[in-house]
Design an enzyme around this catalytic site. Structure first.
Site, PDB file in Angstrom:
ATOM      1  N   LYS A  37    -115.988   4.214 -51.547  1.00  0.00           N
ATOM      2  CA  LYS A  37    -117.434   4.062 -51.707  1.00  0.00           C
ATOM      3  C   LYS A  37    -117.788   3.496 -53.079  1.00  0.00           C
ATOM      4  O   LYS A  37    -118.710   2.683 -53.206  1.00  0.00           O
ATOM      5  CB  LYS A  37    -118.136   5.399 -51.473  1.00  0.00           C
ATOM      6  CG  LYS A  37    -118.020   5.917 -50.047  1.00  0.00           C
ATOM      7  CD  LYS A  37    -118.580   4.914 -49.058  1.00  0.00           C
ATOM      8  CE  LYS A  37    -118.488   5.402 -47.617  1.00  0.00           C
ATOM      9  NZ  LYS A  37    -119.003   4.395 -46.659  1.00  0.00           N
ATOM     10  N   SER A  49    -122.720   5.916 -49.490  1.00  0.00           N
ATOM     11  CA  SER A  49    -122.841   7.362 -49.609  1.00  0.00           C
ATOM     12  C   SER A  49    -123.128   7.744 -51.047  1.00  0.00           C
ATOM     13  O   SER A  49    -122.869   6.970 -51.988  1.00  0.00           O
ATOM     14  CB  SER A  49    -121.539   8.033 -49.141  1.00  0.00           C
ATOM     15  OG  SER A  49    -121.511   9.395 -49.511  1.00  0.00           O
ATOM     16  N   HIS A  94    -120.134   1.389 -40.500  1.00  0.00           N
ATOM     17  CA  HIS A  94    -118.982   2.130 -39.971  1.00  0.00           C
ATOM     18  C   HIS A  94    -118.233   2.825 -41.109  1.00  0.00           C
ATOM     19  O   HIS A  94    -118.315   2.428 -42.276  1.00  0.00           O
ATOM     20  CB  HIS A  94    -118.034   1.179 -39.235  1.00  0.00           C
ATOM     21  CG  HIS A  94    -117.468   0.110 -40.113  1.00  0.00           C
ATOM     22  ND1 HIS A  94    -118.161  -1.043 -40.443  1.00  0.00           N
ATOM     23  CD2 HIS A  94    -116.269   0.002 -40.756  1.00  0.00           C
ATOM     24  CE1 HIS A  94    -117.421  -1.794 -41.219  1.00  0.00           C
ATOM     25  NE2 HIS A  94    -116.260  -1.185 -41.438  1.00  0.00           N
ATOM     26  N   GLY A 129    -126.743  10.701 -48.098  1.00  0.00           N
ATOM     27  CA  GLY A 129    -125.901  11.882 -48.243  1.00  0.00           C
ATOM     28  C   GLY A 129    -124.743  11.830 -47.281  1.00  0.00           C
ATOM     29  O   GLY A 129    -124.818  11.222 -46.207  1.00  0.00           O
ATOM     30  N   TYR A 185    -111.878   8.797 -50.167  1.00  0.00           N
ATOM     31  CA  TYR A 185    -113.171   8.416 -49.585  1.00  0.00           C
ATOM     32  C   TYR A 185    -114.133   7.961 -50.673  1.00  0.00           C
ATOM     33  O   TYR A 185    -114.793   6.921 -50.566  1.00  0.00           O
ATOM     34  CB  TYR A 185    -113.739   9.608 -48.809  1.00  0.00           C
ATOM     35  CG  TYR A 185    -115.054   9.331 -48.122  1.00  0.00           C
ATOM     36  CD1 TYR A 185    -115.095   8.774 -46.844  1.00  0.00           C
ATOM     37  CD2 TYR A 185    -116.256   9.617 -48.748  1.00  0.00           C
ATOM     38  CE1 TYR A 185    -116.300   8.523 -46.205  1.00  0.00           C
ATOM     39  CE2 TYR A 185    -117.471   9.355 -48.119  1.00  0.00           C
ATOM     40  CZ  TYR A 185    -117.485   8.812 -46.857  1.00  0.00           C
ATOM     41  OH  TYR A 185    -118.684   8.553 -46.235  1.00  0.00           O
ATOM     42  N   SER A 186    -114.207   8.737 -51.751  1.00  0.00           N
ATOM     43  CA  SER A 186    -115.093   8.394 -52.858  1.00  0.00           C
ATOM     44  C   SER A 186    -114.658   7.088 -53.527  1.00  0.00           C
ATOM     45  O   SER A 186    -115.493   6.274 -53.937  1.00  0.00           O
ATOM     46  CB  SER A 186    -115.122   9.532 -53.878  1.00  0.00           C
ATOM     47  OG  SER A 186    -116.058   9.288 -54.904  1.00  0.00           O
ATOM     48  N   ALA A 187    -113.342   6.882 -53.621  1.00  0.00           N
ATOM     49  CA  ALA A 187    -112.842   5.643 -54.220  1.00  0.00           C
ATOM     50  C   ALA A 187    -113.307   4.429 -53.426  1.00  0.00           C
ATOM     51  O   ALA A 187    -113.707   3.405 -54.002  1.00  0.00           O
ATOM     52  CB  ALA A 187    -111.313   5.678 -54.283  1.00  0.00           C
ATOM     53  N   ASP A 203    -111.876  -1.573 -33.579  1.00  0.00           N
ATOM     54  CA  ASP A 203    -111.280  -0.632 -34.524  1.00  0.00           C
ATOM     55  C   ASP A 203    -111.099  -1.346 -35.853  1.00  0.00           C
ATOM     56  O   ASP A 203    -110.235  -2.215 -36.005  1.00  0.00           O
ATOM     57  CB  ASP A 203    -109.938  -0.134 -33.990  1.00  0.00           C
ATOM     58  CG  ASP A 203    -109.290   0.887 -34.914  1.00  0.00           C
ATOM     59  OD1 ASP A 203    -109.935   1.277 -35.921  1.00  0.00           O
ATOM     60  OD2 ASP A 203    -108.141   1.294 -34.632  1.00  0.00           O
ATOM     61  N   ASP A 238    -125.369  12.691 -43.736  1.00  0.00           N
ATOM     62  CA  ASP A 238    -126.142  11.827 -42.867  1.00  0.00           C
ATOM     63  C   ASP A 238    -125.271  11.117 -41.835  1.00  0.00           C
ATOM     64  O   ASP A 238    -125.789  10.567 -40.876  1.00  0.00           O
ATOM     65  CB  ASP A 238    -126.900  10.780 -43.686  1.00  0.00           C
ATOM     66  CG  ASP A 238    -128.102  11.376 -44.385  1.00  0.00           C
ATOM     67  OD1 ASP A 238    -128.298  11.050 -45.556  1.00  0.00           O
ATOM     68  OD2 ASP A 238    -128.806  12.178 -43.775  1.00  0.00           O
TER      69      ASP A 238
END
Length: 347
Positions: free
Chosen positions: A242, A225, A175, A271, A238-240, A147, A274
Site C-alpha cells: 500500500k 488503505s 482489487h 480503512g 500488506y502495508s508495504a 486472477d 472497508d
C-alpha cells in the site's frame, strides 16, 4: 499635616464636597469625565491594535495566512461540485467488483448510467453483481473473471474492456489480496504474491490503460488503505504494498503534470475494515469496527468525478495521517489498544 479636602461652592454659597448628593452639577461633570475616559481608552486600544498590525508586517501576514488556511479548509471539506450527470455514459473498468466496496461501487455506477466492465477472481459472485447492475439501470455491463496474481492477466483484462467499451474514461483499481493476520512477517514467496496482487498488477493495468485515458482525458482511481499512510502491527507485506501504491501514483501524478497529460489520479484512503476480504483477514485480531461500504463507495465516486487528488473515508483518517507526521513512533501501549493480543512472538 492634614490633607485639605477639595471643595466646591454651591449656588447658595455653602462649601460642598465634590460628588456629594447636594451637588448635582459636580456629579454630572464627574460622570461625564468618566465616560470620556472610557471612550478614550477604547479608542486607544483599537488604535494600538491597528497600529500593531500596520507597524508589524509579519503579524499582519500571519493573520492573513491563518484566515486563508481556514477558508481553504472549509472549502476542501464542504465544497461539493459533484455532478451525477457527468457519469452518465462514462466507460468504467472496475476491478475487485465482486464484494465489499467494489460491489457497492458497481451499484453506484449502474444507478448513474455508466457503462461497466467488472472483474474479480470469482465468476459466480461477478455474475450476481452484473445481474444487480442491470436491474439498477446500467446501459452496458460486461464481466471477466481474472486472477491478478498471474502477471499475464492484466493485459487480457484491459484489452477486453477496450474491445467491449471502445475506450475508457475511468480505471478504478480496487482489487486486493489480504495477508493472513496474526503474523509479523511472511515468507518471501507469500510477500511476492502480495506484491503482485496489491501493487504490480496495479502498475500493469495503469500502463496498459493510460493511452486510452489520455485520449479521453479520463481518471485513474486507486482505492488504497490507511495502511498505505500509517503502518500498524501484523501487516508488514500488506502495508508495504500500500505504501508502494501511494509513492508510485504520487510520482506518476507529477510526471503527468509535467508532460501536460490531462489524466486525473485520485488516491482513496479507506480503512482496512472497508474491504470485505481484509476485514476477514484481521477478524479476531483487531478491535476496529466495520464501516459502511455504500458510504465509502459514494465518497470514492464523488472524489474521482470531481478529480480530487485524495479522498479520505471516514474524514478522521486525514487527521490520523497528519498526526503520524508528529508522532512517527507511537508507544507499544497505544498500539495494543487496537488489538486483542498483548504479546505475540515474532514469526
Amino acid at each position: 499635616m492634614k490633607r485639605s479636602r477639595v471643595s466646591t461652592v454651591s449656588p447658595g454659597g455653602d462649601p460642598k464636597r465634590s460628588g456629594s448628593p447636594g451637588n448635582p452639577p459636580a456629579l454630572a461633570r464627574g460622570t461625564h469625565c468618566t465616560g470620556l475616559r472610557r471612550v478614550c481608552l477604547e479608542a486607544s486600544c483599537h488604535g494600538n491594535t491597528r497600529a500593531d498590525l500596520e507597524g508589524d508586517p509579519r503579524r499582519a501576514m500571519k493573520v492573513l495566512l491563518l484566515t486563508g488556511l481556514g477558508a481553504l479548509f472549509f472549502t476542501y471539506y464542504w465544497a461539493d461540485n459533484f455532478d451525477p450527470a457527468s457519469l452518465q455514459g462514462a466507460r468504467v473498468l472496475l476491478t475487485g467488483a465482486s464484494a465489499g466496496v467494489g460491489e457497492e461501487l458497481a451499484y453506484h455506477y449502474a444507478r448513474l448510467g455508466s457503462h461497466l466492465v467488472l472483474t474479480a477472481h470469482t465468476e459466480a459472485l461477478l455474475q450476481k453483481v452484473v445481474g444487480n447492475c442491470r436491474k439498477l439501470g446500467a446501459p452496458k455491463v460486461f464481466f471477466i473473471a481474472a486472477d491478478m496474481a498471474s502477471p499475464e492477466v492484466p493485459e487480457r483484462v484491459v484489452q477486453f474492456a477496450l474491445d467491449k467499451l471502445g475506450g475508457l474514461d475511468y480505471l478504478v483499481l480496487n482489487h486486493l489480496g489480504a495477508a493472513p493476520a496474526g503474523t509479523r512477517a511472511l515468507s518471501a514467496q507469500g510477500t511476492s504474491w502480495l506484491m503482485q496482487v496489491n501493487f504490480l498488477s496495479y502498475v500493469q493495468l495503469t500502463s496498459l490503460a493510460l493511452p486510452s485515458l489520455t485520449d479521453s482525458k479520463g481518471s485513474l482511481v486507486v482505492v488504497s488503505s490507511l495502511l498505505g499512510r500509517v503502518p500498524t502491527s501484523f501487516s508488514s507485506p500488506y502495508s508495504a504494498a500500500k505504501f508502494a501504491l501511494d509513492s508510485f501514483f504520487g510520482s506518476l501524478r507529477r510526471e503527468l503534470d509535467v508532460q501536460d497529460v490531462n489524466v486525473a489520479i485520485t488516491m482513496c484512503v479507506l480503512g482496512l475494515q472497508d474491504h470485505a476480504s481484509a476485514a476477514e483477514g484481521v477478524r479476531g485480531v483487531t478491535r476496529a469496527k466495520s464501516a459502511l461500504g455504500p458510504k465509502a463507495a459514494l465518497a470514492v465516486i464523488r472524489g474521482s468525478a470531481t478529480r480530487t487528488s485524495c479522498v479520505f473515508y471516514p474524514w478522521r483518517f486525514h487527521v490520523l495521517c497528519l498526526l503520524r507526521t508528529w508522532l512517527p513512533h507511537p508507544k507499544a501501549w497505544f498500539i495494543r489498544q487496537e488489538l486483542n493480543v498483548t504479546v505475540t512472538s515474532a514469526v
